[in-house]
Scaffold this motif. Structure first.
Motif, PDB file in Angstrom:
ATOM      1  N   TYR A   2       5.605   4.506   0.609  1.00  0.00           N
ATOM      2  CA  TYR A   2       6.006   4.183   1.793  1.00  0.00           C
ATOM      3  C   TYR A   2       7.303   4.970   1.956  1.00  0.00           C
ATOM      4  O   TYR A   2       8.030   5.355   1.182  1.00  0.00           O
ATOM      5  CB  TYR A   2       6.626   2.840   2.130  1.00  0.00           C
ATOM      6  CG  TYR A   2       5.077   1.939   1.934  1.00  0.00           C
ATOM      7  CD1 TYR A   2       4.888   1.404   0.683  1.00  0.00           C
ATOM      8  CD2 TYR A   2       4.455   1.705   2.813  1.00  0.00           C
ATOM      9  CE1 TYR A   2       4.047   0.329   0.615  1.00  0.00           C
ATOM     10  CE2 TYR A   2       3.255   0.702   2.790  1.00  0.00           C
ATOM     11  CZ  TYR A   2       3.005   0.257   1.672  1.00  0.00           C
ATOM     12  OH  TYR A   2       1.977  -0.781   1.527  1.00  0.00           O
ATOM     13  N   THR A  40       2.559  -1.904   5.672  1.00  0.00           N
ATOM     14  CA  THR A  40       1.619  -2.241   4.617  1.00  0.00           C
ATOM     15  C   THR A  40       0.573  -1.625   4.696  1.00  0.00           C
ATOM     16  O   THR A  40      -0.201  -1.774   5.765  1.00  0.00           O
ATOM     17  CB  THR A  40       1.316  -3.679   4.418  1.00  0.00           C
ATOM     18  OG1 THR A  40       2.805  -4.565   4.295  1.00  0.00           O
ATOM     19  CG2 THR A  40       0.703  -3.965   3.064  1.00  0.00           C
ATOM     20  N   SER A  81       2.858   6.553   4.816  1.00  0.00           N
ATOM     21  CA  SER A  81       2.463   5.713   3.836  1.00  0.00           C
ATOM     22  C   SER A  81       1.062   6.384   3.399  1.00  0.00           C
ATOM     23  O   SER A  81       0.608   7.084   4.049  1.00  0.00           O
ATOM     24  CB  SER A  81       2.086   4.381   4.501  1.00  0.00           C
ATOM     25  OG  SER A  81       1.682   3.437   3.345  1.00  0.00           O
ATOM     26  N   SER A 107      -3.299  -0.364   3.378  1.00  0.00           N
ATOM     27  CA  SER A 107      -4.527  -1.149   2.513  1.00  0.00           C
ATOM     28  C   SER A 107      -5.846  -0.437   2.809  1.00  0.00           C
ATOM     29  O   SER A 107      -5.812   0.006   3.777  1.00  0.00           O
ATOM     30  CB  SER A 107      -4.495  -3.062   2.721  1.00  0.00           C
ATOM     31  OG  SER A 107      -4.949  -3.068   4.085  1.00  0.00           O
TER      32      SER A 107
END
Length: 126
Positions: free
Chosen positions: A60, A69, A49, A71
Motif C-alpha cells: 500500500y 485493502t 495498492s 484482495s
C-alpha cells in the motif's frame, strides 16, 4: 483478448466507504501481479495498492495504509479494492492494471504494467 474492467466507482461522502472491482479476462489472474493506481486532475498517476501473484503479499501507498485493502478472488477473475474512511484527496480516476513479467512481485511503477482497465471515477465530497 486481455481485458480489465473496473465497475464500482461513484460519489461518496468523506469518511465513507467504497469497494472497487477489477474483473479480468483473457489471462489467468493467479499468474499476474495486479496493481491499483489513481490519477487526480493535474497530477501524475500514482500507485495505490498491489497484490503479488507469487505469495499473496499486499502493498500500500503510505497515504492509504490502514484505510484501503486489496484482495483477489482468482476463481472469480476479480481483484477488489476496499476503501474506507475516504477523504476528499482520494478523489481520482482509479485504474487496475496487470503485470505480465512473472518476476515482478510488487511495483508502483506504471510503466512496468502491461494491461490497464479503462478507469473508474471516485469522487469524495459532501
Amino acid at each position: 483478448q486481455v481485458q480489465l474492467v473496473e465497475p464500482g466507482g461513484g460519489l461518496v461522502q468523506p469518511r465513507g466507504s467504497l469497494r472497487l472491482s477489477c474483473v479480468v479476462s483473457g489471462f489467468t489472474l493467479e499468474l499476474y501481479t495486479i496493481g491499483w493506481f489513481r490519477q487526480a486532475p493535474g497530477k501524475e498517476r500514482e500507485g495505490v495498492s498491489c497484490s503479488s501473484h507469487l505469495d499473496g503479499s499486499t502493498y500500500y501507498a503510505d497515504d492509504v495504509t490502514g484505510r484501503f485493502t486489496i484482495s483477489r478472488d482468482n476463481a472469480k477473475n476479480s481483484v477488489y479494492l476496499e476503501m474506507n474512511n475516504l477523504k476528499p484527496e482520494d478523489t481520482a480516476v482509479y485504474y487496475c492494471a496487470a503485470v505480465e513479467n512473472p518476476l515482478i512481485q510488487f511495483s508502483f511503477l506504471a510503466y512496468e504494467y502491461d494491461y490497464w482497465g479503462q478507469g473508474t471515477q471516485v469522487t469524495v465530497s459532501s
